[in-house]
Motif scaffolding. Structure first.
Motif, PDB file in Angstrom:
ATOM      1  N   ARG A 125       0.999  -1.334   0.003  1.00 50.17           N
ATOM      2  CA  ARG A 125      -0.103  -0.191  -0.006  1.00 50.17           C
ATOM      3  C   ARG A 125       0.181   1.427   0.397  1.00 50.17           C
ATOM      4  N   ARG A 126       2.242   1.412   0.967  1.00 52.59           N
ATOM      5  CA  ARG A 126       3.136   2.113   0.859  1.00 52.59           C
ATOM      6  C   ARG A 126       3.126   2.697  -0.243  1.00 52.59           C
ATOM      7  N   LYS A 127       3.759   1.456  -0.571  1.00 43.77           N
ATOM      8  CA  LYS A 127       4.607   1.414  -2.411  1.00 43.77           C
ATOM      9  C   LYS A 127       4.025   2.125  -3.258  1.00 43.77           C
ATOM     10  N   CYS A 128       2.422   1.889  -3.243  1.00 47.13           N
ATOM     11  CA  CYS A 128       1.271   2.827  -4.128  1.00 47.13           C
ATOM     12  C   CYS A 128       1.944   3.854  -4.126  1.00 47.13           C
ATOM     13  N   VAL A 129       1.143   3.841  -2.592  1.00 45.49           N
ATOM     14  CA  VAL A 129       1.068   5.558  -2.341  1.00 45.49           C
ATOM     15  C   VAL A 129       2.356   6.368  -2.519  1.00 45.49           C
ATOM     16  N   ASP A 130       3.532   5.726  -2.874  1.00 46.54           N
ATOM     17  CA  ASP A 130       4.838   6.524  -3.034  1.00 46.54           C
ATOM     18  C   ASP A 130       4.430   6.659  -4.563  1.00 46.54           C
ATOM     19  N   LYS A 131       4.593   5.631  -5.144  1.00 46.06           N
ATOM     20  CA  LYS A 131       4.204   5.610  -6.736  1.00 46.06           C
ATOM     21  C   LYS A 131       2.322   6.669  -7.542  1.00 46.06           C
ATOM     22  N   ILE A 132       1.818   7.114  -6.453  1.00 47.65           N
ATOM     23  CA  ILE A 132       1.358   7.958  -6.902  1.00 47.65           C
ATOM     24  C   ILE A 132       1.667   9.533  -6.587  1.00 47.65           C
ATOM     25  N   MET A 133       2.131   9.155  -5.373  1.00 44.11           N
ATOM     26  CA  MET A 133       3.281  11.168  -5.031  1.00 44.11           C
ATOM     27  C   MET A 133       4.287  10.826  -6.138  1.00 44.11           C
ATOM     28  N   SER A 134       4.829   9.576  -7.061  1.00 44.65           N
ATOM     29  CA  SER A 134       6.024  10.504  -7.443  1.00 44.65           C
ATOM     30  C   SER A 134       5.327  10.523  -9.003  1.00 44.65           C
ATOM     31  N   PHE A 135       3.973  10.084  -9.334  1.00 48.69           N
ATOM     32  CA  PHE A 135       2.652  10.795 -10.468  1.00 48.69           C
ATOM     33  C   PHE A 135       2.377  12.265 -10.146  1.00 48.69           C
ATOM     34  N   ARG A 136       2.466  12.416  -9.605  1.00 51.25           N
ATOM     35  CA  ARG A 136       1.446  14.214  -9.062  1.00 51.25           C
ATOM     36  C   ARG A 136       2.658  14.374  -9.348  1.00 51.25           C
ATOM     37  N   GLU A 137       4.201  14.452  -8.339  1.00 54.98           N
ATOM     38  CA  GLU A 137       5.300  15.186  -8.958  1.00 54.98           C
ATOM     39  C   GLU A 137       6.106  15.551 -10.178  1.00 54.98           C
ATOM     40  N   GLN A 138       5.655  13.826 -10.936  1.00 55.83           N
ATOM     41  CA  GLN A 138       5.969  14.468 -12.934  1.00 55.83           C
ATOM     42  C   GLN A 138       4.426  15.114 -13.460  1.00 55.83           C
ATOM     43  N   GLY A 139       3.526  15.547 -13.199  1.00 57.21           N
ATOM     44  CA  GLY A 139       2.624  16.883 -13.071  1.00 57.21           C
ATOM     45  C   GLY A 139       1.598  15.900 -13.845  1.00 57.21           C
ATOM     46  N   LYS A 140       1.484  14.182 -13.760  1.00 56.83           N
ATOM     47  CA  LYS A 140       0.381  13.897 -14.059  1.00 56.83           C
ATOM     48  C   LYS A 140      -0.896  13.990 -13.135  1.00 56.83           C
ATOM     49  N   THR A 141      -1.374  13.585 -14.757  1.00 53.01           N
ATOM     50  CA  THR A 141      -3.569  13.963 -14.181  1.00 53.01           C
ATOM     51  C   THR A 141      -3.330  12.735 -13.108  1.00 53.01           C
ATOM     52  N   MET A 142      -4.553  12.734 -12.204  1.00 54.46           N
ATOM     53  CA  MET A 142      -4.886  11.644 -11.664  1.00 54.46           C
ATOM     54  C   MET A 142      -6.065  11.764 -11.551  1.00 54.46           C
ATOM     55  N   PHE A 143      -7.029  11.000 -11.273  1.00 55.06           N
ATOM     56  CA  PHE A 143      -8.435  10.680 -10.594  1.00 55.06           C
ATOM     57  C   PHE A 143      -8.816   9.860 -10.325  1.00 55.06           C
ATOM     58  N   PHE A 144      -8.918  10.159  -9.336  1.00 52.74           N
ATOM     59  CA  PHE A 144      -9.946   8.517  -8.867  1.00 52.74           C
ATOM     60  C   PHE A 144     -10.640   8.538  -7.279  1.00 52.74           C
ATOM     61  N   CYS A 145     -11.323   7.313  -6.912  1.00 48.95           N
ATOM     62  CA  CYS A 145     -12.272   7.484  -6.212  1.00 48.95           C
ATOM     63  C   CYS A 145     -11.863   6.796  -4.650  1.00 48.95           C
ATOM     64  N   SER A 146     -12.351   6.867  -3.682  1.00 51.40           N
ATOM     65  CA  SER A 146     -12.168   6.594  -2.266  1.00 51.40           C
ATOM     66  C   SER A 146     -13.393   6.638  -1.392  1.00 51.40           C
ATOM     67  N   HIS A 147     -13.215   5.654  -0.883  1.00 54.02           N
ATOM     68  CA  HIS A 147     -13.587   5.823   0.605  1.00 54.02           C
ATOM     69  C   HIS A 147     -13.637   6.300   1.914  1.00 54.02           C
ATOM     70  N   SER A 148     -12.046   6.212   1.253  1.00 55.77           N
ATOM     71  CA  SER A 148     -10.864   6.773   2.908  1.00 55.77           C
ATOM     72  C   SER A 148     -11.311   8.429   2.464  1.00 55.77           C
ATOM     73  N   LEU A 149     -11.602   9.090   3.415  1.00 54.43           N
ATOM     74  CA  LEU A 149     -11.505  10.795   3.414  1.00 54.43           C
ATOM     75  C   LEU A 149      -9.373  10.879   3.377  1.00 54.43           C
ATOM     76  N   TYR A 150      -9.133  10.113   4.121  1.00 51.41           N
ATOM     77  CA  TYR A 150      -7.520  10.066   4.561  1.00 51.41           C
ATOM     78  C   TYR A 150      -7.138  10.189   3.306  1.00 51.41           C
ATOM     79  N   ASP A 151      -7.431   9.563   2.237  1.00 48.49           N
ATOM     80  CA  ASP A 151      -6.226   8.756   1.372  1.00 48.49           C
ATOM     81  C   ASP A 151      -7.306  10.216   0.726  1.00 48.49           C
ATOM     82  N   VAL A 152      -7.996  11.179   0.335  1.00 44.98           N
ATOM     83  CA  VAL A 152      -8.604  11.653  -0.157  1.00 44.98           C
ATOM     84  C   VAL A 152      -7.789  13.292  -0.095  1.00 44.98           C
ATOM     85  N   ARG A 153      -7.743  13.461   0.915  1.00 46.13           N
ATOM     86  CA  ARG A 153      -7.657  15.044   1.689  1.00 46.13           C
ATOM     87  C   ARG A 153      -6.016  14.561   1.738  1.00 46.13           C
TER      88      ARG A 153
END
Lengths: 438, 303
Positions: free
Chosen positions: A193-221
């Motif tokens: 899970r941490r690896k996934c989040v790290d990957k997503i964060m690195s996507f963010r830094e690369q300026g990629k667009t992300m769109f995701f849905c989650s029931h975890s408000l923690y993740d979303v925030r």
């Protein structure tokens, strides 16, 4: 519809949708579908229509990370599916700029009897990727999934977490411009899970667009810049992550509290509770949450603001010494804190009066809190009356603070230098061994 | 952020519910682009076909042999029933010739029925990927067609070998028409398969109807009966039987194989039979592909 992005240049939006409607037609029986098509039934409808999405309009700039929250059946998955291109809107249109990698379901398209290796190639081909490209990235995919020793085993022998790992690894390996994820961070062990989040964060830094849905408000925030709150197929709110998650949490808690209230209407025989008969015993006339500066009713606060609870009490015919306890209960039933006058050594001895509890700073973080009020005897044992404040305390933080409450804190960073000199080297900030000592 | 400076050049997907063409004709005319589509998705198609072939024999002891065992078994049954029990089938032709004729017919017809049957279920049976993954789902009904083409070619090779060794089939120029025949076969089965896959999504009764239909179709097609023989016994049936879409396909197959062709109908050459079969195949393909593509956008919501 260009809008300025973070680097100042004008770029067209990565995702733009306008007037998007999705209507599902369900029929009571399959025959109705045929009957509707018959020329003599032209204009008649035998279908029951379900509007999964109603008039959705969104514009997402490139590089933005947008979250999607909402209850079950609010249309989250439908919206993601439409933007991915697996299903199509009934009305309206959209534009998606850039290559899309979508994870609507982990392991979708996997074959149970094929090996992990075969499934990587199969899945990549399914997502429209070139065979040669997949071969080049195979090692990267394998390394990310950490399934080296299982890769030649058939998928059916995998645990669901392992399948999830493989699916995520394949999807992110394509280096997409836009990543669409539907509630998948909930799977896998903590490490992955941490690896996934790290990957997503690195996507963010690369300026990629992300769109995701989650029931975890923690993740979303934590992850998103902006959040869309969908409610019954419509956009309820589309704003920055903190605002929307706050509003949504408040709304959700209200629902839970209403359900709780219904449950609590069932009377429970409790020997300790002496139901207040009028005039017989001490009782709480009313309890309100107020702004201590103005004395006016007010129940919405931000953390750090002062707040107060004002309780109007009438003593009974038999004049007794009283104690008052005020609690703050989160909607899920957690009692956050509950000060009492008896513990704080504040006597209450009157026929009628008002007791005010002032919190110089609200330390609670976002959420809605029910405020129960207990009127006790001076020993704090016998309960004369229990009720709740007329309003719930609603706290909304404007920052990304997490958890239940805010508290003072202090950080200290120390470096441990390996070797025998280590003990001398600490703490950092003071001079090292070479520093002059008079 | 290190966003791309060439963002404007990113490939964009536009979709508008109001402006997307949904008529069958519109898409039918695009069926001529099918070869290009196949070329573009050949990797995906190959993956699906190998998965299907592997999956079919997964865990079985005889493995790929089953490809031949099924049609061989059917052949044995028909041979006993029509050749031995019901007697001679035509004057002047011996049992071995009948065997080659029957086997080649069964192999071809079986491949058509099997592929169209699997193609019919290709969308409804793969709902998990149709719903959850964006990919060209028109390849799904084509997968069983290619799988069965492979099976057919194996059976054809066996028929050819037996025919040549026994001298019942003549090695001729017509064998060069095999690639043409295979293309026609693929078009024929794909067209029907796409049409059925589309219909089955909307009305599941189609699979039951088609199951009954194929049983009847087998008896109406020249698999075990010799057209000349029927024409002699019932001249009125001669024209009718040539109107069967599978008639010219099956006769053309025997042409290619080098069996003596029936002297019937307006074509007695391999080119003539293949020509008529091609026309049928093209017709099916246009209707099948057109209706499939026109309704493709609805599948994810219905399966």
């Amino acid at each position: 519809m260009p809008e300025p992005s973070n680097d100042g240049s004008v770029r067209p939006p990565a995702i733009h949708a306008e007037g998007l409607w999705k209507t599902y037609r369900t029929y009571r029986q399959p025959l109705d579908r045929l009957r509707e098509r018959m020329p003599w039934n032209r204009g008649k409808s035998f279908a029951h229509q379900i509007h999964a999405l109603q008039d959705i309009g969104i514009t997402i700039a490139p590089g933005q990370c947008v979250g999607l929250v909402g209850g079950n059946g609010a249309g989250k998955s439908t919206l993601l599916k439409i933007l991915t291109g697996t299903t199509f809107p009934t009305r309206g249109g959209y534009t998606v700029r850039g290559s899309v990698a979508a994870l609507l379901e982990l392991g979708a398209g996997f074959t149970a009897n094929s090996s992990g290796r075969a499934n990587i190639f199969m899945n990549a081909a399914l997502m429209g990727r070139d065979e040669r490209d997949t071969k080049e990235k195979f090692k990267q995919i394998l390394d990310f999934s950490e399934l080296h020793q299982f890769i030649d085993q058939p998928i059916r022998t995998y645990s669901s977490g392992m399948v999830a790992r493989l699916g995520f690894s394949v999807a992110v390996a394509s280096d997409p411009d836009i990543l669409i994820i539907d509630e998948i961070l909930a799977v896998g062990d903590m490490h992955f899970r941490r690896k996934c989040v790290d990957k997503i964060m690195s996507f963010r830094e690369q300026g990629k667009t992300m769109f995701f849905c989650s029931h975890s408000l923690y993740d979303v925030r934590q992850i998103c810049d902006k959040v869309i709150w969908l409610k019954e197929g419509r956009i309820q709110l589309f704003d920055d992550a903190v605002t929307v998650t706050n509003e949504y949490a408040t709304y959700e808690n209200q629902i839970i509290a209403q359900q709780d209230a219904r449950v609590h209407e069932i009377p429970i025989a409790d020997a300790k509770v002496v139901h207040a008969k009028a005039e017989e015993h001490a009782r709480v006339v009313e309890a309100h949450i107020v702004d201590p500066k103005t004395g006016q009713l007010r129940n919405r606060f931000s953390p750090g603001e002062p707040a107060a609870v004002r309780v109007h009490i009438k003593n009974g015919r038999r004049h007794e010494k009283l104690a008052l306890a005020i609690g703050f209960t989160r909607a899920d039933g957690t009692l956050c804190f509950a000060p009492t006058t008896q513990m704080d050594g504040v006597p209450i001895d009157f026929n009628e009066g008002v007791v005010t509890l002032t919190l110089p700073e609200v330390k609670l973080l976002s959420g809605e809190f029910v405020v129960p009020v207990w009127l006790l005897d001076a020993h704090g044992v016998h309960r004369f009356h229990e009720t709740t404040a007329a309003e719930n305390l609603i706290v909304q933080n404007r920052t990304k603070e997490l958890g239940l409450f805010l508290t003072e804190r202090e950080w200290k960073v120390e470096v441990i230098v390996p070797g025998p000199a280590a003990q001398k080297a600490a703490p950092v900030g003071k001079g090292g061994p070479g520093a002059a000592t008079p | 952020m290190t966003g791309r400076s060439v963002a404007q050049e990113l490939p964009a997907v536009h979709y508008s519910a109001e402006n997307s063409p949904q008529s069958t004709l519109h898409h039918a005319l695009r069926a001529f682009a099918l070869p290009r589509l196949l070329a573009r998705h050949r990797g995906l198609l190959r993956h699906f076909v190998t998965r299907e072939l592997r999956g079919r024999f997964h865990g079985s002891v005889l493995g790929p042999l089953w490809v031949l065992i099924h049609p061989l078994f059917l052949f044995a049954v028909y041979f006993v029933v029509f050749g031995v029990v019901m007697g001679r089938w035509d004057e002047g032709q011996d049992t071995l010739q009948f065997a080659v004729y029957l086997f080649s017919g069964v192999v071809c017809f079986h491949a058509i029925v099997q592929s169209t049957h699997s193609a019919m279920n290709a969308i409804a049976g793969n709902s998990n990927i149709v719903k959850k993954v964006k990919f060209p789902c028109e390849v799904l009904p084509l997968v069983p067609v290619f799988v069965e083409t492979v099976v057919f070619l194996v059976g054809f090779a066996v028929a050819l070998a037996v025919g040549l060794i026994s001298g019942r089939a003549q090695l001729g120029w017509s064998l060069l028409a095999l690639p043409w025949f295979v293309v026609v076969f693929v078009m024929f089965a794909s067209g029907i398969g796409l049409l059925l896959a589309n219909l089955d999504v909307f009305v599941r009764d189609v699979r039951h109807i088609y199951g009954i239909f194929t049983t009847v179709w087998f008896f109406l097609s020249p698999c075990f009966w010799w057209p000349n023989f029927v024409a002699e016994k019932a001249p009125w049936a001669a024209t009718l039987m040539t109107m069967n879409p599978a008639y010219h396909l099956l006769i053309a197959e025997r042409h290619v194989l080098g069996l003596a062709p029936p002297e019937l109908g307006f074509t007695t050459t391999v080119v003539g039979d293949l020509g008529v079969a091609s026309a049928w195949a093209l017709g099916f393909l246009l209707v099948g592909y057109g209706s499939f593509m026109a309704n493709k956008h609805k599948y994810a919501d219905l399966v």
